[in-house]
Design a protein around this motif. Structure first.
Motif, PDB file in Angstrom:
ATOM      1  N   SER A 249       0.819  -1.215   0.000  1.00 19.66           N
ATOM      2  CA  SER A 249       0.000   0.000   0.000  1.00 19.66           C
ATOM      3  C   SER A 249       0.847   1.257   0.000  1.00 19.66           C
ATOM      4  O   SER A 249       0.515   2.234  -0.690  1.00 19.66           O
ATOM      5  N   TRP A 290      -2.726  -8.133  -2.274  1.00 22.37           N
ATOM      6  CA  TRP A 290      -2.742  -7.379  -3.523  1.00 22.37           C
ATOM      7  C   TRP A 290      -1.434  -6.620  -3.697  1.00 22.37           C
ATOM      8  O   TRP A 290      -1.002  -5.910  -2.805  1.00 22.37           O
ATOM      9  N   ILE A 295      -3.064  -2.380  -6.936  1.00 22.98           N
ATOM     10  CA  ILE A 295      -3.706  -1.260  -6.255  1.00 22.98           C
ATOM     11  C   ILE A 295      -3.714  -0.023  -7.153  1.00 22.98           C
ATOM     12  O   ILE A 295      -4.737   0.657  -7.292  1.00 22.98           O
TER      13      ILE A 295
END
Length: 382
Positions: A249, A290, A295
């Protein structure tokens, strides 16, 4: 389709010039791969108008490099020593790219200079830095521009809560959650402080016109570090998946922040850039999360494109000629040491065996999510 490495060759594979063009590599620290990247990126900057380069290195250290390439501040030797993490500053290819960016920017107006950014957080699977320094930088930025009574605490209180940096950096915590400081009362309070400081950036955006992008980077890095340490202390089976997700992230958030300002080139390991869920076996567990590329793709759609890096041999690490029925085997049989290839022209029956733990061959099952391949036949680095 096979073509020489050039901006035109890569862009011909794509319907339009994407906002983010990401180039992966199957392993780190191979100068032949970095030279191919440099040849491609410098041409994309000159010919296609890209104005930011982000690489898989500490985002806070990257500010040192950005200052150098945009203003000439600092000495190149010192910039390479302090401006990179993971040992990437020692690579001749990275040094050549930084020197080229500085030369390219030397006579350009500020709005047309190419920017440098580290994309990674100040953490790795086994390690996270103390959030003390970046929280203090964020606090100092806000204290210099806002009424100090708006801030949630003093800088001295952050110092007291964070304490000595080594309480955060115990690498044994990756195997033993009880060694982590991330769920202590002090860490919990620091997370609230980071949230309040970040909220001030949003609430006072019209007033914070100077240095706001850098302050937002401080906020992203601080909150990600504290989140990372929180999950380092987690005793449940979700722990490793959450740690991998936090890292993915922060890389994605840093890419998106760059792309919001200028067309952006990205260079990291292939595993960070594909569009499907990532998988890894670790400690007897099958982990899935992910990737950063997935993302970014969810936010940008077709404005994100991924060109995978592939290689033939690394003799110094026991990676010999690839089997003929693999992606790498098909490319190895073609003439030429370096080229760009359309992945739709490659048909492989199986993935290449992983002959060295530091090298990840391309997976035929993921080839549909790859927009191009940059091939380098042989890597001599050890």
């Amino acid at each position: 389709m096979v073509d020489d490495i050039s901006a035109a060759a890569v862009l011909r594979l794509l319907p339009t010039r994407p906002r983010v063009l990401a180039l992966g590599e199957p392993t780190h620290w191979q100068d032949e791969l970095l030279r191919a990247r440099n040849d491609l990126f410098t041409r994309l900057i000159e010919e296609a108008g890209y104005r930011a380069v982000g690489i898989e290195s500490d985002c806070l250290r990257g500010l040192i490099v950005d200052d150098y390439v945009t203003t000439g501040e600092g000495d190149l030797d010192d910039v390479m020593a302090r401006g990179f993490s993971h040992g990437f500053g020692a690579g001749a290819g990275n040094r050549a790219l930084v020197a080229w960016m500085r030369e390219f920017n030397a006579d350009r107006p500020a709005h047309d200079r190419v920017r440098f950014a580290g994309l990674d957080g100040a953490q790795e699977i086994s390690y996270g830095e103390s959030p003390r320094r970046v929280l203090l930088d964020l606090h100092a930025y806000l204290a210099g521009l806002l009424d100090p009574t708006l801030l949630p605490c003093t800088a001295a209180h952050i110092e007291t809560l964070a304490g000595e940096d080594d309480r955060w950096t115990d690498e044994a915590a990756v195997a033993d959650p009880t060694r982590s400081f991330g769920r202590s009362p002090q860490a919990r309070e620091l997370r609230l402080i980071a949230d309040d400081l970040t909220a001030l950036l949003s609430a006072f955006t019209p007033q914070l016109t100077r240095g706001l992008d850098r302050a937002r980077l401080y906020a992203r890095a601080a909150t990600a570090l504290l989140r990372y340490h929180h999950w380092m202390a987690d005793p449940t089976p979700a722990r490793m998946t959450r740690l991998l997700g936090v890292r993915a992230s922060i890389i994605a958030d840093n890419i998106l922040a760059l792309a919001a300002r200028v067309p952006t080139l990205v260079h990291t390991h292939n595993l960070h850039l594909h569009r499907e869920p990532s998988t890894m076996k670790m400690g007897g567990m099958e982990l899935e999360w992910w990737s950063s590329g997935a993302i970014v793709r969810a936010h940008l759609g077709p404005e994100y494109r991924f060109v995978a890096g592939a290689l033939g041999t690394i003799p110094g690490h026991g990676v010999g000629e690839p089997p003929a029925d693999t992606i790498e085997g098909q490319l190895y049989a073609l003439p030429g040491d370096r080229f760009v290839v359309d992945p739709r022209s490659v048909k492989a029956e199986r993935a290449r065996p992983q002959d060295w733990f530091g090298y990840f061959p391309l997976d035929p099952a993921r080839l549909a999510g790859v927009d191009g391949i940059v091939w380098v036949r042989d890597c001599s680095s050890t």
